[in-house]
Design an enzyme around this catalytic site. Structure first.
Site, PDB file in Angstrom:
ATOM      1  N   ASP A 114       0.848  -1.192   0.000  1.00  0.00           N
ATOM      2  CA  ASP A 114       0.000   0.000   0.000  1.00  0.00           C
ATOM      3  C   ASP A 114       0.893   1.255   0.000  1.00  0.00           C
ATOM      4  O   ASP A 114       1.804   1.360   0.825  1.00  0.00           O
ATOM      5  CB  ASP A 114      -0.861  -0.046   1.271  1.00  0.00           C
ATOM      6  CG  ASP A 114      -1.981   0.974   1.260  1.00  0.00           C
ATOM      7  OD1 ASP A 114      -2.433   1.369   0.173  1.00  0.00           O
ATOM      8  OD2 ASP A 114      -2.421   1.362   2.371  1.00  0.00           O
ATOM      9  N   GLY A 118      -8.897   5.682   1.164  1.00  0.00           N
ATOM     10  CA  GLY A 118      -9.587   6.527   2.144  1.00  0.00           C
ATOM     11  C   GLY A 118     -11.069   6.231   2.213  1.00  0.00           C
ATOM     12  O   GLY A 118     -11.890   7.132   2.312  1.00  0.00           O
ATOM     13  N   ASN A 142     -10.246   0.443  -0.227  1.00  0.00           N
ATOM     14  CA  ASN A 142      -9.240   0.332   0.836  1.00  0.00           C
ATOM     15  C   ASN A 142      -9.820   0.698   2.203  1.00  0.00           C
ATOM     16  O   ASN A 142     -10.406   1.773   2.362  1.00  0.00           O
ATOM     17  CB  ASN A 142      -8.086   1.309   0.561  1.00  0.00           C
ATOM     18  CG  ASN A 142      -7.183   0.842  -0.543  1.00  0.00           C
ATOM     19  OD1 ASN A 142      -7.493  -0.110  -1.247  1.00  0.00           O
ATOM     20  ND2 ASN A 142      -6.058   1.514  -0.702  1.00  0.00           N
ATOM     21  N   ILE A 143      -9.587  -0.188   3.148  1.00  0.00           N
ATOM     22  CA  ILE A 143     -10.134   0.040   4.492  1.00  0.00           C
ATOM     23  C   ILE A 143      -9.059  -0.220   5.548  1.00  0.00           C
ATOM     24  O   ILE A 143      -8.531  -1.333   5.655  1.00  0.00           O
ATOM     25  CB  ILE A 143     -11.356  -0.882   4.741  1.00  0.00           C
ATOM     26  CG1 ILE A 143     -12.473  -0.500   3.759  1.00  0.00           C
ATOM     27  CG2 ILE A 143     -11.844  -0.768   6.185  1.00  0.00           C
ATOM     28  CD1 ILE A 143     -13.468  -1.581   3.510  1.00  0.00           C
ATOM     29  N   ASP A 144      -8.733   0.789   6.279  1.00  0.00           N
ATOM     30  CA  ASP A 144      -7.796   0.687   7.388  1.00  0.00           C
ATOM     31  C   ASP A 144      -8.414   1.278   8.651  1.00  0.00           C
ATOM     32  O   ASP A 144      -8.526   0.618   9.686  1.00  0.00           O
ATOM     33  CB  ASP A 144      -6.486   1.409   7.036  1.00  0.00           C
ATOM     34  CG  ASP A 144      -5.415   1.200   8.082  1.00  0.00           C
ATOM     35  OD1 ASP A 144      -5.702   0.562   9.112  1.00  0.00           O
ATOM     36  OD2 ASP A 144      -4.278   1.674   7.900  1.00  0.00           O
TER      37      ASP A 144
HETATM   38  P1  13P Z   1      -9.020   4.738   5.473  1.00  0.00           P
HETATM   39  O1  13P Z   1      -8.163   5.614   6.329  1.00  0.00           O
HETATM   40  O2  13P Z   1     -10.272   5.455   5.043  1.00  0.00           O
HETATM   41  O3  13P Z   1      -9.322   3.426   6.086  1.00  0.00           O
HETATM   42  O4  13P Z   1      -8.209   4.446   4.107  1.00  0.00           O
HETATM   43  C1  13P Z   1      -7.241   3.443   4.061  1.00  0.00           C
HETATM   44  C2  13P Z   1      -6.426   3.493   2.822  1.00  0.00           C
HETATM   45  O5  13P Z   1      -6.720   4.155   1.848  1.00  0.00           O
HETATM   46  C3  13P Z   1      -5.227   2.655   2.781  1.00  0.00           C
HETATM   47  O6  13P Z   1      -4.485   2.854   1.628  1.00  0.00           O
HETATM   48  O1  G3H Z   2      -3.411   4.787   3.512  1.00  0.00           O
HETATM   49  C1  G3H Z   2      -2.686   4.444   4.458  1.00  0.00           C
HETATM   50  C2  G3H Z   2      -3.061   3.381   5.387  1.00  0.00           C
HETATM   51  O2  G3H Z   2      -4.097   3.769   6.234  1.00  0.00           O
HETATM   52  C3  G3H Z   2      -1.851   2.880   6.116  1.00  0.00           C
HETATM   53  O3  G3H Z   2      -1.543   3.665   7.207  1.00  0.00           O
HETATM   54  O4  G3H Z   2       0.864   4.137   6.768  1.00  0.00           O
HETATM   55  O5  G3H Z   2      -0.144   4.423   9.077  1.00  0.00           O
HETATM   56  O6  G3H Z   2       0.221   2.143   8.134  1.00  0.00           O
HETATM   57  P1  G3H Z   2      -0.044   3.594   7.838  1.00  0.00           P
HETATM   58 ZN    ZN Z   3      -4.544   4.863   0.852  1.00  0.00          ZN
END
Ligand code: 13P
Ligand code: G3H
Ligand code: ZN
Length: 311
Positions: free
Chosen positions: A82, A214, A256-258
């Protein structure tokens, strides 16, 4: 089942009007929670690793955990870098067994972005690995990079055909109003996505898989639990789920979900520790955290991605 690239996953997702979830991982509980939900619902999966996650957990640990998940579930899984920001990190992930990488040249000029992306594509394709590029800049916070709303920019549909043709990328991340992190809109601001841009990009790139970064909804039930159990996240707000589902019906094949996973884990830990202040065995509070990750992913597969039963 070996690790797979996203090529076939995206072809099916595009044709079927659904998206594949790309979930960020950096520890065992995340990997187990995510894969448990995907297994239960027979959903295809992308597990993605950021540079920060790689630094935190080490490439080899994450790779071995993902291999364990593969063996345990028998699911088709793609392992993706990523936001790779250089040729070197992409090469290192390709050499280390990833099946997909993102080269994020969105902070560079259009010409520089093409040059860097093409370099990664050449190396990746020689090694059977697929590449995601990015055009346009999302606002928000990711690791050390903080892009202000003023510095963000929507993707210009006039650039996408040349970018894809010149670089040879396999998928393209675009900016249509999503942003990284848990604070995507200001209080009172109406969440909006530029579906007109998405549709114009899709018209110019027929059948080509589009990626949304995002894309967490910042699930309110977990924000509430965090705020009620000693946390403080006022004003956390994400992308409405119906908008994401709509994007998945159109050209978006990867979502994408984080942040939603982070919220689920944190809510589980806070709730547990508030109820049991005497607990100090990590398994006691990591179990509910892992269960919440599973519940978040189950919810995404069923209500946002539409990819249940597609593995
Ligand atoms: P979020 O912060 O909305 O989960 O997005 C994650 C992301 O785009 C990782 O690349
Ligand atoms: O888009 C980014 C992801 O949310 C990853 O976050 O770089 O803090 O691991 P990170
Ligand atoms: Zn991202």
């Amino acid at each position: 089942m070996p690790l797979i690239t996203s090529k076939e996953l995206f072809e099916k997702a595009y044709a079927g009007g659904y998206a594949i979830g790309a979930f960020n991982v950096n520890n065992m509980e995340l990997i187990q929670g995510i894969t448990e939900a995907a297994k239960e619902l027979n959903a295809p999966l992308i597990l993605q690793v950021s540079a920060g996650a790689r630094k935190y957990a080490k490439h080899v640990y994450l790779m071995k955990l993902i291999e364990a998940a593969l063996e345990d579930t028998g699911l088709p899984i793609c392992v993706h870098l990523d936001h790779g920001e250089s040729f070197e990190i992409c090469k290192s992930c390709i050499d280390g067994g990833f099946t997909s990488v993102m080269i994020d040249g969105s902070k560079h000029s259009f010409e520089e972005n093409i040059k860097l992306t093409r370099q990664v594509v050449e190396y990746a394709h020689d090694h059977g690995v697929v590449v995601e590029g990015e055009l346009g800049r999302l606002a928000g916070v990711e690791d050390d990079v903080n892009v202000s709303a003023a510095d963000s920019s929507y993707t210009d549909p006039n650039q996408v055909e040349e970018f894809v043709k010149e670089t040879g990328v396999d998928s393209l991340a675009i900016a249509i109003g999503t942003s990284h992190g848990a604070y995507k809109f200001k209080p009172g601001q109406k969440p909006q996505l530029r579906f007109d841009i998405l549709d114009e990009v899709a018209r110019r790139l027929p059948g080509f898989p589009i990626v949304l970064h995002g894309a967490s909804s910042v699930l309110p039930e977990y924000v509430k639990i965090i705020n009620e159990n000693g946390g403080s996240m006022p004003g956390a707000i994400g992308i409405p789920e119906d908008m994401l589902r709509e994007a998945a019906r159109r050209a978006v094949c990867k979502i994408n979900i984080d942040s939603d996973l982070r919220l689920g884990m944190t809510a589980g830990i806070r709730q547990h520790m508030a109820a049991h202040p005497d607990h100090f065995d990590p398994r006691q509070y990591l179990r509910p955290a892992r269960d919440n990750v599973r519940d978040v992913v189950r919810h995404k597969i069923e209500h946002v991605l539409g990819c249940a039963g597609k593995a």
